[in-house]
Write an enzyme that holds these catalytic residues in place. Structure first.
Site, PDB file in Angstrom:
ATOM      1  N   LYS A 166       0.840  -1.210   0.000  1.00  0.00           N
ATOM      2  CA  LYS A 166       0.000   0.000   0.000  1.00  0.00           C
ATOM      3  C   LYS A 166       0.873   1.258   0.000  1.00  0.00           C
ATOM      4  O   LYS A 166       0.576   2.242  -0.683  1.00  0.00           O
ATOM      5  CB  LYS A 166      -0.927  -0.035   1.221  1.00  0.00           C
ATOM      6  CG  LYS A 166      -1.671   1.236   1.524  1.00  0.00           C
ATOM      7  CD  LYS A 166      -2.773   1.546   0.546  1.00  0.00           C
ATOM      8  CE  LYS A 166      -3.407   2.891   0.905  1.00  0.00           C
ATOM      9  NZ  LYS A 166      -4.377   3.339  -0.064  1.00  0.00           N
ATOM     10  N   LYS A 234       0.339  11.585   6.220  1.00  0.00           N
ATOM     11  CA  LYS A 234       0.680  10.470   7.127  1.00  0.00           C
ATOM     12  C   LYS A 234       1.268   9.307   6.327  1.00  0.00           C
ATOM     13  O   LYS A 234       2.278   8.714   6.712  1.00  0.00           O
ATOM     14  CB  LYS A 234      -0.605  10.060   7.862  1.00  0.00           C
ATOM     15  CG  LYS A 234      -0.534   8.882   8.782  1.00  0.00           C
ATOM     16  CD  LYS A 234      -1.135   7.593   8.246  1.00  0.00           C
ATOM     17  CE  LYS A 234      -2.486   7.662   7.647  1.00  0.00           C
ATOM     18  NZ  LYS A 234      -3.009   6.391   7.119  1.00  0.00           N
TER      19      LYS A 234
END
Ligand code: NAP
Length: 293
Positions: A166, A234
């Site tokens: 990811k 993030k």
């Protein structure tokens, strides 16, 4: 299946709704009370939601939030029994994922990292693509739930490999979008019609899913969050951390991270990450114009 769904943000709310629609028995919990899902029971704590569940699905912001809902004072840890499966669709640290899974393995609990791509529209339409890490048996057991929320699953290997993949995916999304935003800014400054530029992009090898998804929003100057800038920031930081752990240098992403840092200083963290464009526009002294702009 009996599912506890923890975290009803942009993604979780829609994903839990699709689980209910597919006929699963869903109990939801969200940190800030008041968020609900039609047809699902509401639990007061993560631990209460997890009582008697077969699967506990997590979709919260970051690594600390996952730690809190699993191991915190009201965390699911106390409700875990042998055979339960934790599926984590939050995007978090791959190395922390491996540690969490190892800690819970002694209880006979399986951890499947299941981050996803497809954003708000994919979550709403049940067309997410899941990027999965974990043993084959629990991944197989989760298939009806994946099918209710998404259109494809890619099992990338053991626990942690879903998160690692990811990060490699979001690295590309962040950089492709910045390329698009820089192109729009330069083209505007040079007097090129951006609407036509987008049509040209879509007709050539420059096209991408990222541009296809983002262009309509950007040309209408709609920066309401599909994927909030703070969360992409993030993910960029997670990627740079993982790269540091693996002694890999990512100079392009380091520069993009600085853009996000400055966009945050400008107060854009709760807008969509597409709003990094506004920083480029400010520096160039132009505004990209599109359909309704
Ligand atoms: P969001 O709308 O900001 O929702 C975040 C959720 O996490 C909320 O339910 C929030 O609860 C909860 N939360 C935050 N900190 C917590 C803590 N310490 N303890 C317990 N709960 C906490 O985010 P989202 O867009 O749904 O994203 C969720 C995850 O999916 C993130 O990891 C994100 O990177 C990933 N993701 C997002 C997208 C996207 O396009 N949006 C796509 C793929 C993956 P409150 O309601 O109390 O704040």
């Amino acid at each position: 299946m009996r599912v506890a769904y923890l975290g009803l943000g942009i993604m979780g709310q829609a994903m839990a709704t699709n689980l209910v629609k597919a006929g699963h028995e869903v109990t939801v919990w969200n940190r800030t009370p008041g968020k609900t899902v039609e047809g699902a029971a509401v639990a007061p704590t993560p631990a209460a939601a997890a009582q008697g569940a077969e699967v506990i699905w997590l979709c919260v912001s970051d690594t600390d939030a996952v730690h809190e809902v699993v191991f915190g004072p009201d965390g699911i840890e106390r409700s875990l029994t042998e055979g339960m499966i934790i599926a984590d669709s939050s995007t978090i640290s791959p190395s922390a994922t491996v540690k969490f899974a190892e800690t819970l393995a002694a209880k006979g609990v399986k951890w499947v990292d299941a981050p996803m791509t497809g954003s708000k529209i994919g979550a709403r339409d049940g067309t997410l693509v899941f990027i999965v890490g974990g043993d084959e048996a629990p991944v197989e057991a989760l298939k009806p739930l994946f099918a209710a929320m998404g259109k494809k699953i890619f099992r990338m290997g053991e626990t942690g490999k879903g998160q690692a993949t990811k990060l490699a995916m979001n690295l590309q999304i962040a950089m492709i979008y910045e390329g698009f935003a820089e192109a729009l800014t330069l083209a505007t400054k040079l007097g090129v019609d951006t609407q036509q530029l987008v049509q040209l992009v879509e007709a050539t090898m420059v096209r991408s899913g990222v541009v296809e998804y983002k262009a309509p929003f950007v040309l209408q100057r709609d920066f309401t969050p599909n994927f909030p800038l703070r969360l992409m920031h993030k993910d960029i930081r997670l990627t740079l951390e993982a790269a540091k752990e693996a002694r890999v240098k990512l100079p392009g992403l380091e520069t993009v991270e600085e853009v996000y840092e400055m966009a945050t200083e400008d107060g854009h963290q709760d807008l969509d990450y597409a709003a990094t464009l506004t920083l480029l526009e400010k520096w160039a002294g132009v505004q990209v114009k599109g359909k309704a702009a």
